[in-house]
Write a protein that holds these residues in place. Structure first.
Motif, PDB file in Angstrom:
ATOM      1  N   GLY A 235       0.818  -1.213   0.000  1.00  0.00           N
ATOM      2  CA  GLY A 235       0.000   0.000   0.000  1.00  0.00           C
ATOM      3  C   GLY A 235       0.847   1.256   0.000  1.00  0.00           C
ATOM      4  N   MET A 236       1.974   1.221   0.725  1.00  0.00           N
ATOM      5  CA  MET A 236       2.878   2.366   0.757  1.00  0.00           C
ATOM      6  C   MET A 236       3.430   2.647  -0.639  1.00  0.00           C
ATOM      7  SD  MET A 236       4.363   4.441   3.081  1.00  0.00           S
ATOM      8  CE  MET A 236       4.209   5.830   2.004  1.00  0.00           C
ATOM      9  N   GLU A 237       3.769   1.573  -1.362  1.00  0.00           N
ATOM     10  CA  GLU A 237       4.290   1.742  -2.723  1.00  0.00           C
ATOM     11  C   GLU A 237       3.235   2.357  -3.637  1.00  0.00           C
ATOM     12  OE1 GLU A 237       6.467  -0.831  -6.289  1.00  0.00           O
ATOM     13  OE2 GLU A 237       5.577  -1.865  -4.560  1.00  0.00           O
ATOM     14  N   ARG A 238       1.975   1.893  -3.504  1.00  0.00           N
ATOM     15  CA  ARG A 238       0.902   2.436  -4.344  1.00  0.00           C
ATOM     16  C   ARG A 238       0.697   3.930  -4.066  1.00  0.00           C
ATOM     17  NH1 ARG A 238       1.661  -2.006  -5.511  1.00  0.00           N
ATOM     18  NH2 ARG A 238       2.969  -0.855  -6.948  1.00  0.00           N
ATOM     19  N   LEU A 239       0.716   4.303  -2.785  1.00  0.00           N
ATOM     20  CA  LEU A 239       0.534   5.718  -2.434  1.00  0.00           C
ATOM     21  C   LEU A 239       1.669   6.575  -2.987  1.00  0.00           C
ATOM     22  CD1 LEU A 239      -0.711   5.844   1.288  1.00  0.00           C
ATOM     23  CD2 LEU A 239      -1.974   6.450  -0.771  1.00  0.00           C
ATOM     24  N   CYS A 240       2.900   6.091  -2.841  1.00  0.00           N
ATOM     25  CA  CYS A 240       4.053   6.864  -3.322  1.00  0.00           C
ATOM     26  C   CYS A 240       4.002   7.036  -4.834  1.00  0.00           C
ATOM     27  CB  CYS A 240       5.353   6.184  -2.901  1.00  0.00           C
ATOM     28  SG  CYS A 240       5.669   6.270  -1.120  1.00  0.00           S
ATOM     29  N   LEU A 254       0.091   8.585   8.196  1.00  0.00           N
ATOM     30  CA  LEU A 254       0.143   7.131   8.002  1.00  0.00           C
ATOM     31  C   LEU A 254       0.492   6.433   9.309  1.00  0.00           C
ATOM     32  CD1 LEU A 254       2.117   7.042   4.610  1.00  0.00           C
ATOM     33  CD2 LEU A 254      -0.348   6.846   4.941  1.00  0.00           C
ATOM     34  N   SER A 255       0.151   7.031  10.425  1.00  0.00           N
ATOM     35  CA  SER A 255       0.513   6.478  11.726  1.00  0.00           C
ATOM     36  C   SER A 255      -0.249   5.190  12.031  1.00  0.00           C
ATOM     37  CB  SER A 255       0.243   7.512  12.823  1.00  0.00           C
ATOM     38  OG  SER A 255      -1.123   7.897  12.823  1.00  0.00           O
ATOM     39  N   CYS A 256       0.314   4.378  12.901  1.00  0.00           N
ATOM     40  CA  CYS A 256      -0.325   3.142  13.379  1.00  0.00           C
ATOM     41  C   CYS A 256      -0.655   2.188  12.238  1.00  0.00           C
ATOM     42  CB  CYS A 256      -1.581   3.458  14.187  1.00  0.00           C
ATOM     43  SG  CYS A 256      -1.311   4.517  15.614  1.00  0.00           S
ATOM     44  N   ASP A 262      11.114  -1.400   3.952  1.00  0.00           N
ATOM     45  CA  ASP A 262      10.920  -1.544   2.511  1.00  0.00           C
ATOM     46  C   ASP A 262       9.909  -0.527   1.988  1.00  0.00           C
ATOM     47  OD1 ASP A 262      12.709  -3.666   2.427  1.00  0.00           O
ATOM     48  OD2 ASP A 262      11.160  -5.163   2.802  1.00  0.00           O
ATOM     49  N   GLY A 263       8.867  -0.258   2.754  1.00  0.00           N
ATOM     50  CA  GLY A 263       7.900   0.751   2.358  1.00  0.00           C
ATOM     51  C   GLY A 263       8.499   2.147   2.407  1.00  0.00           C
ATOM     52  N   ILE A 264       9.353   2.395   3.399  1.00  0.00           N
ATOM     53  CA  ILE A 264       9.981   3.708   3.531  1.00  0.00           C
ATOM     54  C   ILE A 264      10.983   3.945   2.401  1.00  0.00           C
ATOM     55  CG2 ILE A 264      11.370   5.175   5.037  1.00  0.00           C
ATOM     56  CD1 ILE A 264       8.491   4.720   5.944  1.00  0.00           C
ATOM     57  N   LYS A 265      11.516   2.884   1.809  1.00  0.00           N
ATOM     58  CA  LYS A 265      12.416   3.046   0.662  1.00  0.00           C
ATOM     59  C   LYS A 265      11.695   3.755  -0.487  1.00  0.00           C
ATOM     60  CE  LYS A 265      15.744   0.462  -2.129  1.00  0.00           C
ATOM     61  NZ  LYS A 265      16.354  -0.871  -2.392  1.00  0.00           N
ATOM     62  N   PHE A 266      10.425   3.373  -0.727  1.00  0.00           N
ATOM     63  CA  PHE A 266       9.628   4.042  -1.760  1.00  0.00           C
ATOM     64  C   PHE A 266       9.362   5.497  -1.365  1.00  0.00           C
ATOM     65  CE2 PHE A 266       8.162  -0.475  -1.977  1.00  0.00           C
ATOM     66  CZ  PHE A 266       8.747  -0.783  -3.195  1.00  0.00           C
ATOM     67  N   LEU A 267       9.109   5.705  -0.063  1.00  0.00           N
ATOM     68  CA  LEU A 267       8.836   7.059   0.415  1.00  0.00           C
ATOM     69  C   LEU A 267      10.063   7.949   0.288  1.00  0.00           C
ATOM     70  CD1 LEU A 267       6.863   9.015   1.765  1.00  0.00           C
ATOM     71  CD2 LEU A 267       7.597   8.111   3.987  1.00  0.00           C
ATOM     72  N   GLY A 268      11.242   7.382   0.585  1.00  0.00           N
ATOM     73  CA  GLY A 268      12.478   8.153   0.454  1.00  0.00           C
ATOM     74  C   GLY A 268      12.689   8.615  -0.980  1.00  0.00           C
ATOM     75  N   ASP A 290      17.101   1.277   8.937  1.00  0.00           N
ATOM     76  CA  ASP A 290      17.171   1.406   7.481  1.00  0.00           C
ATOM     77  C   ASP A 290      16.153   2.426   6.979  1.00  0.00           C
ATOM     78  OD1 ASP A 290      19.225  -0.375   7.289  1.00  0.00           O
ATOM     79  OD2 ASP A 290      17.984  -2.085   6.701  1.00  0.00           O
ATOM     80  N   GLY A 291      14.965   2.401   7.539  1.00  0.00           N
ATOM     81  CA  GLY A 291      13.954   3.381   7.157  1.00  0.00           C
ATOM     82  C   GLY A 291      14.398   4.795   7.492  1.00  0.00           C
ATOM     83  N   ALA A 292      15.031   4.957   8.657  1.00  0.00           N
ATOM     84  CA  ALA A 292      15.537   6.278   9.051  1.00  0.00           C
ATOM     85  C   ALA A 292      16.642   6.736   8.103  1.00  0.00           C
ATOM     86  CB  ALA A 292      16.054   6.238  10.489  1.00  0.00           C
ATOM     87  N   PHE A 293      17.463   5.792   7.646  1.00  0.00           N
ATOM     88  CA  PHE A 293      18.529   6.146   6.689  1.00  0.00           C
ATOM     89  C   PHE A 293      17.939   6.618   5.359  1.00  0.00           C
ATOM     90  CE2 PHE A 293      21.339   2.851   8.993  1.00  0.00           C
ATOM     91  CZ  PHE A 293      21.790   3.812   9.880  1.00  0.00           C
ATOM     92  N   TYR A 294      16.895   5.932   4.883  1.00  0.00           N
ATOM     93  CA  TYR A 294      16.250   6.339   3.626  1.00  0.00           C
ATOM     94  C   TYR A 294      15.691   7.759   3.745  1.00  0.00           C
ATOM     95  CZ  TYR A 294      16.380   1.390   2.243  1.00  0.00           C
ATOM     96  OH  TYR A 294      16.782   0.121   1.908  1.00  0.00           O
TER      97      TYR A 294
END
Length: 417
Positions: A235-240, A254-256, A262-268, A290-294
């Protein structure tokens, strides 16, 4: 002769005429409403919230609202009415619907956490087919269910005035979420919508897919809340993917959810190109280091639009948090960052302490307060955030304090939502 008959006097006269006992809580609230020249110029918002802990409360019932409607309908100064945490039911919704049809000044109505169900939602939604003044409606916590959500979706096909609609915690289901997303393809008035905590049984994220398709074409929506949608990386990929084509959304909640690194990679990747998003709420996911790094890479090298980032309770360790702190030295736009509930270490505490000491990060722009003991730096939690007063507002002090509700300072459409 006074220039105005006070509201509590009008209420008492209406109760006497309709032979209805007075509610002492309502009388006390109305007595405190100022009706001097200066106040009337600014208009009036009346708060009859049933969760007031400073004075004795006798919650507003359906019959009580019928009396209130008689005095408020022709009141040209009333622009806001807060009836949260009371006992209004489907029977009271009949009076609310009639009030909305007759009143031509009300801009804001808060019915949060009453006992309004599907039938009441039908009455209220249908009344908004003809109402041309109400800008903001909160139905939060009323169990209107799937059918109630469908009535509001049908209303949005007709109503071109309402700008903010909160249907969070109302037990919406897949069908109504898809209907609301579909109608937002065409509605050109809604600027903010809250769809938090629906009841979903499918793991296929159909609702997120439809929301993403809507974001590709919608050119009005500024604020979108999708908290507790069981959203995962798909879903994160679709939104991005959709947000590459969106040029208006400024606040994404997008809380909770169940978003991981992997989803944050698309967001980054999105943040490297997006020039619209100003507030990003990722609280209570699991993005880890990893998400924080992205995120830090995007914020360091490309993004100069995001002003607020919330990543509390995301299982991020000191390395990831230090990376976010380092990104703020290069990125001078990001001004609010919330990190409580992660895994703090000495390096992380020192990094944020230096940001605050140097003036790069204001103490009011984060939810941690560094302090030293025996040469070691630690964090204490501070009551700051994007929307700390979503479910409640303090009975004293400033209810719209921007330190505790930073979204109000960044995105004005967030007010009262």
């Amino acid at each position: 002769m006074p220039k105005y008959i006070s509201l509590d006097q009008q209420y008492s006269l209406a109760c006497e005429e309709l032979k209805h006992p007075e509610n002492p809580f309502i009388v006390r609230i109305l007595q405190e409403v100022k009706q001097d020249e200066e106040t009337l110029k600014k208009k009036i918002t009346i708060k009859i919230a049933g969760n007031n802990r400073l004075i004795p409360v006798q919650k507003v019932t359906d019959d009580d609202f019928q009396i209130l409607a008689t005095i408020f309908t022709n009141n040209m100064f009333l622009t806001g009415l807060d009836l949260r945490y009371n006992l209004l039911s489907d029977a009271g919704a009949v009076h609310i619907a009639a009030f909305l049809q007759d009143n031509h000044t009300l801009l804001y109505l808060n019915l949060m956490f009453n006992d309004i169900g599907t039938m009441g939602a039908e009455f209220i939604a249908k009344s908004l087919h003809r109402n041309e003044t109400l800008l903001h409606l909160r139905m939060t916590g009323n169990k209107i269910d799937n059918k109630g959500g469908m009535y509001f979706a049908a209303m949005l096909q007709v109503n071109n005035t309402l700008q903010k609609l909160d249907l969070g915690d109302t037990d919406l289901r897949t069908q109504s979420l898809i209907a609301l997303a579909t109608v937002l393809n065409y509605n050109s008035a809604i600027k903010a919508i809250n769809l938090n905590r629906p009841i979903l049984y499918s793991e296929e994220e159909e609702t997120t897919v439809h929301t993403a398709l809507m974001l590709k074409v919608n050119c009005t929506l500024v604020e979108l809340h999708l908290c507790k949608h069981e959203m995962k990386n798909f879903g994160m990929e679709r939104l991005c993917d959709a947000l590459y084509e969106n040029s208006t959304l400024r606040y994404l909640d997008l809380s909770c959810n169940k978003i991981t690194r992997d989803g944050i990679k698309f967001l980054g990747k999105l943040l490297k190109h997006n020039a619209t998003l100003e507030i990003l709420d990722l609280n209570f996911n699991r993005i880890e280091d990893d998400g924080a790094f992205y995120l830090s890479e995007a914020l360091t090298t490309h993004n100069r639009t995001l002003q607020a980032l919330a990543v509390t309770n995301n299982n991020i360790s000191g390395k990831g948090l230090v990376a976010l702190a380092e990104s703020m030295k290069t990125n001078l736009v990001l001004s609010y960052i919330y990190i409580w509930g992660n895994k703090f270490d000495e390096d992380c505490c020192v990094a944020f302490a230096e940001l605050i000491k140097s003036g790069r990060l204001k103490p009011t722009g984060t939810d941690v307060d560094p302090y030293e003991v025996d040469g070691n730096t630690y964090f204490a939690e501070v009551s700051h955030g994007l929307k700390r007063h979503y479910y409640w507002t303090p009975s004293y002090g400033q209810p719209d304090n921007h330190n505790e509700n930073a979204s109000l300072a960044i995105t004005p459409v967030a007010e009262n939502l």
